[in-house]
Design an enzyme around this catalytic site. Sequence first.
Site, short mmCIF file in Angstrom:
data_model
loop_
_atom_site.label_atom_id
_atom_site.label_comp_id
_atom_site.label_asym_id
_atom_site.label_seq_id
_atom_site.Cartn_x
_atom_site.Cartn_y
_atom_site.Cartn_z
N GLU A 59 29.27 9.91 58.67
CA GLU A 59 30.46 10.17 59.04
C GLU A 59 30.74 11.93 59.27
O GLU A 59 30.59 12.34 57.69
CB GLU A 59 31.77 9.56 58.58
CG GLU A 59 31.93 8.09 58.87
CD GLU A 59 33.55 8.05 57.69
OE1 GLU A 59 34.32 8.75 57.74
OE2 GLU A 59 32.97 6.38 57.44
C1 NOJ Z 1 37.04 7.99 56.69
C2 NOJ Z 1 36.51 6.70 56.52
O1 NOJ Z 1 35.73 6.34 56.58
C3 NOJ Z 1 37.19 5.82 58.55
O2 NOJ Z 1 37.25 5.51 58.39
C4 NOJ Z 1 38.09 6.99 58.58
O3 NOJ Z 1 38.56 6.99 60.18
C5 NOJ Z 1 37.33 8.70 58.43
N1 NOJ Z 1 37.17 8.57 57.38
C6 NOJ Z 1 39.39 9.61 58.60
O4 NOJ Z 1 39.60 9.37 58.39
#
Ligand code: NOJ
Length: 569
Positions: free
Chosen positions: A413
């Site tokens: 991410e």
């Molecule tokens: C971490 C989370 O895993 C995800 O679901 C979320 O949308 C993002 N951060 C952004 O806050």
Amino acid sequence: MLRRGILKLVHLLALVVCVSAVGDFDWTRNEKTSFYYGTFPTGFLWGVGSSAYQTEGAWNKDGKGMSIWDVFAHKKGKISSNETGDSSCDGYYKFKDDISLMKEMKLNHYRFSISWPRILPSGLKSEHINEKGIKYYNDLIDLLLDNTITPVVTLYHWDLPQVLQEKYGGWQNESMVSYFNDFADLCFERFGNRVKHWITFNNPWSISVEGHETGEHAPGLKLRGTGAYKAAHHIIKAHAKVWHTYDMKWRSKQKGLIGISLTADWGEPVDMSNQRDIEAAERYIHFYLGWFATPLFHGDYPQVMKEYVGRKSGQQGLGASRLPVFSPQEKSYIRGTVDFLGLGHYTTRYVTEKNYPSGFGDSYFADRDLAELVDPQWPDPGSEWLYSVPWGFRRLLNFVKSQYGNPMIYVTENGVSEKMLCTDLCDDWRMQYFREYINEMLKAIKDGVNVKGYTAWSLLDSFEWDEGFSERFGLYFVDFTNKDKPRYPKASVQFYKRIISSNGFPNQREVESWKRKAVETCSSSNQLLAADPLIGHMEMVTEIVVPTVCTLCILLSAVFFMFLLRRRL
Ligand code: NOJ
């Protein structure tokens, strides 16, 4: 006697091996170098991510059971504007369209999560398997593979079956370890012939702290000072059990990898010449990332967590530490249970020492004895907590390399948001964020960090947990006011596509032209969006009605004021 002696020796040896694997991280060496033109190693993987509750919708369709997020979001006052993920992006129905978007971007992988209650409505494998749910994920996986997109599957992105919460207390109860293992085992059985990258948990820090300490997230428990530690303890054990199940039962046939996705901010000492600030920053990272990474790589919690939580618990008159303890057998069971480390990263904080005296109230936050600060100059386009600090990413990656024996890393991410009301598809701030963060990742690879892939968060604007739909992380804009939930590309789609097709940043001239070209294409998307009657309506409200009403109010007050003055004279 002899057996005990041998056991002790084995433990000692393990400890020596483990300590020698932990290299020193040079805190004082923060090189903020200029942009680096170059490309990523051949075979580097580029993808985008999503999660079930955030995007699927269809919350009560085709036999799906309730999750803790379905129930939490339906309670008044928990989510901004009381929004829910009931229909969200309708990803359950529109996955074919979404795969076309991914194909267009020439992505290598797609990270999504499986909703546990969609395939096991009561949470238990022994009770009922929902074949319609299985079919949905089968179709999704097959279509991804048909389009040469590798599925990267998260087993738990926060949507625990509600029944398990109600009956057993969810992650506060150790029984989740085996229920989760049964669910994972079912996923390996049904999807493992095609899925080779598994992520057990997404961001266990958030599950523990926001779900069980502050209560901002489902299940909304506020068990300060204990709840987060207990949840984390069971999650770590659950992860290890799933890794062993895969290892013993499936690995030889399916040849996949099992990882976990840990999200962490970087913590930079406020004053690098002050040893106490350096220690505070190190504590910050250990209470964030090390809480999970250290047990999984080295078999136990970070020493500094054991010391701080133990000491504070003692001062509070407790007989034992609030931080649970792993038995020697558990330590060897959990050590080394990551085939790759998934890393989520968004932002950075400055950190300084701050003493929280006992009696201040138990809490995970007070246990750390530190304060977090931000530089007001850091850009923060969307979410309140998300400041763009690209150099922190390189620091974090190098820290991971030094502490955990340079593991294989997939960035699971990374991305940035804008506010809901922003309907400008020319997302300059996101292009800038990607350009700089991805560049810092490239520098980290040059430093020797073993990063194999990158996942931009996220494919679509989606339900942003307690913030509802008020923050948009998507590369694609989703018009939630339209029942068809149309998707519109933001400029960053083109920009990311260029990074992917060049596998990095070939040279200055070319990279500089990307933003310009992306902006050219987004103006036409902006027109498309404006032509959407509902969005047109929203824009009319924000851009015409509100300013007109305000101006009229000011004029009327001025007239009224003059009238009053005249009467007085
Ligand atoms: C971490 C989370 O895993 C995800 O679901 C979320 O949308 C993002 N951060 C952004 O806050």
